[in-house]
Design a protein around this motif. Structure first.
Motif, PDB file in Angstrom:
ATOM      1  N   ASP A  29       0.832  -1.204   0.000  1.00 51.00           N
ATOM      2  CA  ASP A  29       0.000   0.000   0.000  1.00 51.00           C
ATOM      3  C   ASP A  29       0.868   1.257   0.000  1.00 51.00           C
ATOM      4  O   ASP A  29       0.592   2.222  -0.725  1.00 51.00           O
ATOM      5  CB  ASP A  29      -0.926   0.008   1.216  1.00 51.00           C
ATOM      6  N   SER A  30       1.931   1.237   0.810  1.00 48.00           N
ATOM      7  CA  SER A  30       2.849   2.380   0.804  1.00 48.00           C
ATOM      8  C   SER A  30       3.563   2.501  -0.540  1.00 48.00           C
ATOM      9  O   SER A  30       3.855   3.611  -0.994  1.00 48.00           O
ATOM     10  CB  SER A  30       3.869   2.244   1.941  1.00 48.00           C
ATOM     11  N   THR A  32       2.302   1.854  -3.435  1.00 48.56           N
ATOM     12  CA  THR A  32       1.357   2.539  -4.321  1.00 48.56           C
ATOM     13  C   THR A  32       1.329   4.032  -4.022  1.00 48.56           C
ATOM     14  O   THR A  32       1.302   4.868  -4.939  1.00 48.56           O
ATOM     15  CB  THR A  32      -0.050   1.947  -4.160  1.00 48.56           C
ATOM     16  N   GLN A  33       1.340   4.386  -2.730  1.00 52.20           N
ATOM     17  CA  GLN A  33       1.372   5.806  -2.353  1.00 52.20           C
ATOM     18  C   GLN A  33       2.647   6.479  -2.845  1.00 52.20           C
ATOM     19  O   GLN A  33       2.625   7.652  -3.256  1.00 52.20           O
ATOM     20  CB  GLN A  33       1.266   5.951  -0.835  1.00 52.20           C
ATOM     21  N   GLU A  36       2.310   7.542  -6.494  1.00 53.06           N
ATOM     22  CA  GLU A  36       1.501   8.760  -6.680  1.00 53.06           C
ATOM     23  C   GLU A  36       2.267   9.993  -6.201  1.00 53.06           C
ATOM     24  O   GLU A  36       2.196  11.059  -6.826  1.00 53.06           O
ATOM     25  CB  GLU A  36       0.168   8.619  -5.947  1.00 53.06           C
ATOM     26  N   VAL A 275       4.199   9.684   3.159  1.00 51.84           N
ATOM     27  CA  VAL A 275       4.233   8.884   1.933  1.00 51.84           C
ATOM     28  C   VAL A 275       4.276   7.392   2.243  1.00 51.84           C
ATOM     29  O   VAL A 275       3.648   6.586   1.557  1.00 51.84           O
ATOM     30  CB  VAL A 275       5.438   9.281   1.060  1.00 51.84           C
TER      31      VAL A 275
END
Length: 314
Positions: A29-30, A32-33, A36, A275
């Motif tokens: 999940d991090s 993916t962050q 972005e 982030v």
């Protein structure tokens, strides 16, 4: 999908961190962050599974899964280079082919300490190019402080002339400004094709490297927006403004570039910026002490003040 690496590559290819939970498991999940966040800062491309990405600490299966996750998250919005350096050519080739199938723009390969002469390095890259195939663009990672495999401008010129799939140089020799000058003079004199040069070393020498003919940066500084803005300002002829902005970040840049320690600083800064969830590095890896955290507090507060005084905002 982005095109493969070519002679027009440039800008900032951010070296992505590999986020872990405190227990050492990959935090997807991090990750993916992170994608972005990097895109929001305006980077031109991304490099994953580099040394700063702790690639040597990942298993083959983890490297493959992480690569596919990041490629899916990027979704063709920017070119992605995948670090595939390995002691074995078969292992390197397996990750390379999977990466290209997933849409990578190219792969990054570094020699190692066994390649301690020009002829050994030449022979190694001849074998790498043959194994990976002529359709796979290769970024040569020149980082002799870590690889213990120094390469001369003359040998790079020979490699560029003999192997067209070497499409980029990641330059992080130290000191290495004269190497950039030698390569650019060689291309201007018609001795070698012009190969894009992106520089590393945390961006410590970015303004001077741009002045010498580098096309941008490939590094993992926790404030990629600075790298992007400095490169853009420099390319637009605003060299003084580029240098002034760079100078504001320099104390943090230097602090983050400490060998064997800076990765922990970089990850903690990314955590503080919201982030990634954890600043953990995979064992064995550095970890900040209470005093280290206090030092980083002070550095980041001073950076914020400098940016505000210069009119760049907090």
């Amino acid at each position: 999908m982005p095109h493969k690496l070519n002679d027009r590559a440039g800008g900032v290819y951010i070296i992505s961190a590999t986020p872990f939970f405190d227990d050492g498991a990959i935090d997807y999940d991090s990750a993916t962050q992170l994608v972005e966040f990097y895109l929001e800062t305006g980077v031109s491309g991304m490099t994953i599974l580099g040394m700063m990405g702790e690639a040597p600490k990942l298993s083959d299966d983890e490297s493959l899964t992480f690569m596919r996750h990041m490629m899916k998250a990027v979704n063709g919005r920017i070119p992605v280079v995948v670090g595939v350096s390995s002691a074995g050519l078969d292992t390197m080739n397996a990750l390379t082919q999977a990466s290209m199938e997933a849409g990578a723009a190219g792969v990054m390969v570094a020699p190692n300490a066994a390649h301690d002469t020009d002829e050994k390095i030449y022979g190694y890259f001849a074998a790498v190019c043959e194994k990976l195939g002529s359709e796979v663009p290769i970024c040569y990672q020149d980082f002799p402080l870590a690889t213990k495999a120094p390469v001369s401008p003359a040998l790079l010129t020979r490699l560029f002339n003999d192997f067209s799939q070497i499409a980029m140089l990641k330059h992080e020799d130290w000191p290495g400004l004269s190497k950039i000058t030698a390569l650019r003079q060689a291309s201007e004199n018609g001795q070698v094709r012009r190969v894009p040069i992106l520089v590393g070393n945390g961006g410590l020498y970015l303004p001077q490297e741009l002045a010498r003919g580098a096309d941008g940066a490939m590094t993992g500084f926790a404030f990629p927006e600075m790298l992007v803005q400095v490169v853009d300002l420099f390319k637009s002829g605003q060299e003084d403004k580029a240098q002034d902005l760079f100078d504001a970040y320099l104390p943090v840049t230097k602090h983050e570039q400490q060998p064997g320690f800076g990765l922990a600083v970089r990850k903690e800064t990314l955590r503080r910026r919201g982030v990634i969830t954890s600043a953990a590095t995979r064992a064995p890896g550095p970890k900040l002490s209470a005093t280290d955290h206090t030092e980083l507090d002070n550095l980041l507060k001073r950076l914020e003040r400098r940016l505000e005084e210069a009119g760049h905002g907090a």
